[in-house]
Design a protein around this motif. Structure first.
Motif, mmCIF file in Angstrom:
data_model
loop_
_atom_site.group_PDB
_atom_site.id
_atom_site.type_symbol
_atom_site.label_atom_id
_atom_site.label_comp_id
_atom_site.label_asym_id
_atom_site.label_seq_id
_atom_site.Cartn_x
_atom_site.Cartn_y
_atom_site.Cartn_z
ATOM 1 N N GLN A 1 0.620 -0.992 0.141
ATOM 2 C CA GLN A 1 0.039 0.182 -0.172
ATOM 3 C C GLN A 1 0.843 1.461 0.054
ATOM 4 O OE1 GLN A 1 -2.477 -0.421 3.532
ATOM 5 N NE2 GLN A 1 -3.981 -1.496 2.284
ATOM 6 N N GLU B 1 2.214 1.651 -3.409
ATOM 7 C CA GLU B 1 1.069 2.289 -4.495
ATOM 8 C C GLU B 1 0.750 3.930 -4.058
ATOM 9 O OE1 GLU B 1 -2.220 -0.228 -3.751
ATOM 10 O OE2 GLU B 1 -1.423 -1.977 -4.762
ATOM 11 N N GLU C 1 3.875 5.779 -5.377
ATOM 12 C CA GLU C 1 3.420 6.151 -6.834
ATOM 13 C C GLU C 1 2.472 6.840 -7.267
ATOM 14 O OE1 GLU C 1 2.771 2.148 -8.782
ATOM 15 O OE2 GLU C 1 4.724 1.139 -7.735
ATOM 16 N N LYS C 2 1.264 6.866 -6.671
ATOM 17 C CA LYS C 2 0.321 7.908 -6.845
ATOM 18 C C LYS C 2 0.733 9.323 -6.561
ATOM 19 C CE LYS C 2 -3.759 4.986 -6.019
ATOM 20 N NZ LYS C 2 -4.923 4.657 -4.951
#
Length: 135
Positions: A88, A91, A94-95
């Motif tokens: 998580q 992720e 990355e976002k």
């Protein structure tokens, strides 16, 4: 005859002594047997306690092993959760990076528009100045 009587008395005396020794031997044998029975009873008791102690030791070992298995299971679950959290986090990073890249592009676009606005403003000012000069 007197000599025979004396020997008879001695034999009777020896027989009585022999009987007394037999009685003592019987008493001693009974004491020894009783003592041996007592020792056997104590040995049986010690064996019983030893067996009970071994059973308790085995039960404690099983409890420790079960507890260790439980803890290993919990550690495995925690590792799994930690892996999920790490995914998580990756992720989200990355976002965030994508969002920052998008914002950078928008800022560049705004800078370009602002530059274009300045150029247009300068052109208009020149036109106004030229117009005013003409007037």
């Amino acid at each position: 005859m007197t000599r025979m009587d004396t020997l008879d008395v001695k034999l009777i005396s020896l027989d009585e002594k022999q009987d007394a020794v037999k009685v003592q031997n019987n008493v001693l044998q009974k004491k020894v047997m009783t003592r041996m029975d007592t020792l056997d009873g104590k040995l049986v008791s010690v064996d019983g306690k030893q067996v009970a102690g071994q059973v308790q030791t085995n039960e404690l070992q099983e409890k420790v092993m079960t507890r260790m298995d439980t803890l290993e299971g919990k550690l495995t679950l925690l590792d799994g959760k930690q892996d999920a959290v790490q995914l998580q986090n990756n992720e989200l990073q990355e976002k965030v990076m994508t969002r920052m890249d998008t914002l950078d592009v928008k800022l560049i676009s705004l800078d370009e528009k602002q530059d274009t606005g300045h150029v247009q403003t300068n052109e208009l000012e020149e036109k106004v100045m030229t117009r005013m000069d003409t007037l």
